[in-house]
Scaffold this motif. Structure first.
Motif, PDB file in Angstrom:
ATOM      1  N   LYS A 209      82.503  68.999  24.108  1.00  0.00           N
ATOM      2  CA  LYS A 209      82.158  69.308  25.538  1.00  0.00           C
ATOM      3  C   LYS A 209      81.271  68.043  25.967  1.00  0.00           C
ATOM      4  O   LYS A 209      80.472  67.113  24.906  1.00  0.00           O
ATOM      5  CB  LYS A 209      80.194  70.277  25.829  1.00  0.00           C
ATOM      6  N   GLU A 211      78.918  66.304  27.300  1.00  0.00           N
ATOM      7  CA  GLU A 211      77.754  66.562  27.099  1.00  0.00           C
ATOM      8  C   GLU A 211      77.174  66.595  25.340  1.00  0.00           C
ATOM      9  O   GLU A 211      76.102  65.812  25.566  1.00  0.00           O
ATOM     10  CB  GLU A 211      77.061  67.422  27.886  1.00  0.00           C
ATOM     11  N   PHE A 222      70.846  66.121  28.764  1.00  0.00           N
ATOM     12  CA  PHE A 222      71.558  66.389  30.111  1.00  0.00           C
ATOM     13  C   PHE A 222      70.135  67.677  30.528  1.00  0.00           C
ATOM     14  O   PHE A 222      70.062  68.295  30.254  1.00  0.00           O
ATOM     15  CB  PHE A 222      73.381  66.857  30.178  1.00  0.00           C
ATOM     16  N   SER A 223      70.583  67.319  31.853  1.00  0.00           N
ATOM     17  CA  SER A 223      70.031  68.882  32.924  1.00  0.00           C
ATOM     18  C   SER A 223      71.070  68.875  33.397  1.00  0.00           C
ATOM     19  O   SER A 223      71.754  68.423  34.221  1.00  0.00           O
ATOM     20  CB  SER A 223      68.539  67.942  33.666  1.00  0.00           C
ATOM     21  N   HIS A 224      71.234  70.559  34.100  1.00  0.00           N
ATOM     22  CA  HIS A 224      72.221  70.363  35.491  1.00  0.00           C
ATOM     23  C   HIS A 224      71.548  71.069  36.529  1.00  0.00           C
ATOM     24  O   HIS A 224      71.209  71.373  36.536  1.00  0.00           O
ATOM     25  CB  HIS A 224      73.176  71.905  34.079  1.00  0.00           C
ATOM     26  N   ILE A 226      73.749  70.703  41.098  1.00  0.00           N
ATOM     27  CA  ILE A 226      76.208  71.001  41.353  1.00  0.00           C
ATOM     28  C   ILE A 226      75.234  70.033  42.508  1.00  0.00           C
ATOM     29  O   ILE A 226      74.255  69.923  43.381  1.00  0.00           O
ATOM     30  CB  ILE A 226      75.628  72.505  42.037  1.00  0.00           C
ATOM     31  N   CYS A 227      76.609  69.382  42.965  1.00  0.00           N
ATOM     32  CA  CYS A 227      76.136  68.315  44.113  1.00  0.00           C
ATOM     33  C   CYS A 227      76.925  69.135  44.805  1.00  0.00           C
ATOM     34  O   CYS A 227      77.297  70.150  44.985  1.00  0.00           O
ATOM     35  CB  CYS A 227      77.613  67.513  43.651  1.00  0.00           C
TER      36      CYS A 227
END
Length: 243
Positions: A209, A211, A222-224, A226-227
């Motif tokens: 991955k 990340e 990383f923080s997740h 959504i665009c």
């Protein structure tokens, strides 16, 4: 605190340049005020600028703003330590009196050690890393200045002329090697990434991955989220609510 290996390398570079400053000051002090005294003093000032460059890099390294660029930093550290040792030996062999010819021989010996490929590589690779001014180009003038002064003061003979030519060629060749090393590292920095799932292939040939790959090579995490485009694609109901 930054990478301890990189910091040790930079400390060695600072030590080498400080020894060069000291040597050129001693050379200047070996002559009465005049052109040759001024020339060696000018060389010490140039080396002082190089010390400032390495001190600047040290600050960046301690702030973790630059990273170690060498695949085998232990070897580089050994080579730089060897240069320090040779400069110490040269300093210990300082004669009681210094004539013009002997002063140029001492300068060429010191520059021969300093112009080691590892030093040229550090100049070039660190310039690429930091975009800071580097002594790399300055050394062309530095070495060329010794050659010009040698001829100006009438001490040129076949032996010294040969040493001058070899020193200039050594620096030119080491700069070429440094550029080649930088190009190799640029190729190695190409990361294969899957055009569909965006996984990347690591150094062992396994797919990871993105990340996990980035986090294993830097302090970045990383923080997740959504665009907006993906909200519309995957959660159209939420997209309608947010309108």
């Amino acid at each position: 605190m930054g990478d301890p290996v990189l910091i040790r390398l930079l400390r060695l570079c600072i030590d080498i340049e400080k020894r060069a400053v000291s040597m050129y000051r001693r050379l200047a002090g070996s002559f009465e005020p005049g052109p040759l005294h001024d020339f060696w003093r000018g060389m010490s000032i140039q080396e002082s600028r190089h010390v400032a460059y390495w001190n600047n890099l040290m600050e960046l390294a301690e702030q973790r703003r630059i990273r170690n660029v060498f695949d085998d930093p232990g070897r580089i550290e050994t080579e730089l330590s060897d240069i320090c040792g040779r400069l110490v030996e040269l300093d210990g062999a300082w004669p009681g009196s210094m004539d013009v010819r002997t002063s140029f021989l001492f300068a060429y010996k010191a520059e021969f050690y300093i112009l080691h490929p590892s030093f040229a590589a550090l100049f070039h690779l660190m310039r690429a890393e930091t975009r800071e001014p580097s002594p790399e180009d300055d050394y062309d003038k530095h070495i060329g200045g010794i050659v010009v002064a040698l001829r100006r003061h009438g001490t040129a003979d076949p032996e010294l002329e040969l040493i001058a030519d070899l020193t200039a060629r050594l620096w030119a060749r080491n700069r070429e090697l440094a550029v080649q090393l930088a190009n190799i590292k640029s190729l190695r920095n190409l990361v294969p990434i899957c055009m569909h799932c965006k996984n990347v292939r690591n150094d062992k040939g396994y797919w990871d991955k993105v990340e996990r790959y980035v986090e294993s090579r830097s302090p970045m995490q990383f923080s997740h989220g959504i665009c907006p485009d993906c909200i519309v694609k995957y959660y159209p109901d939420l997209a309608d609510i947010n309108k």
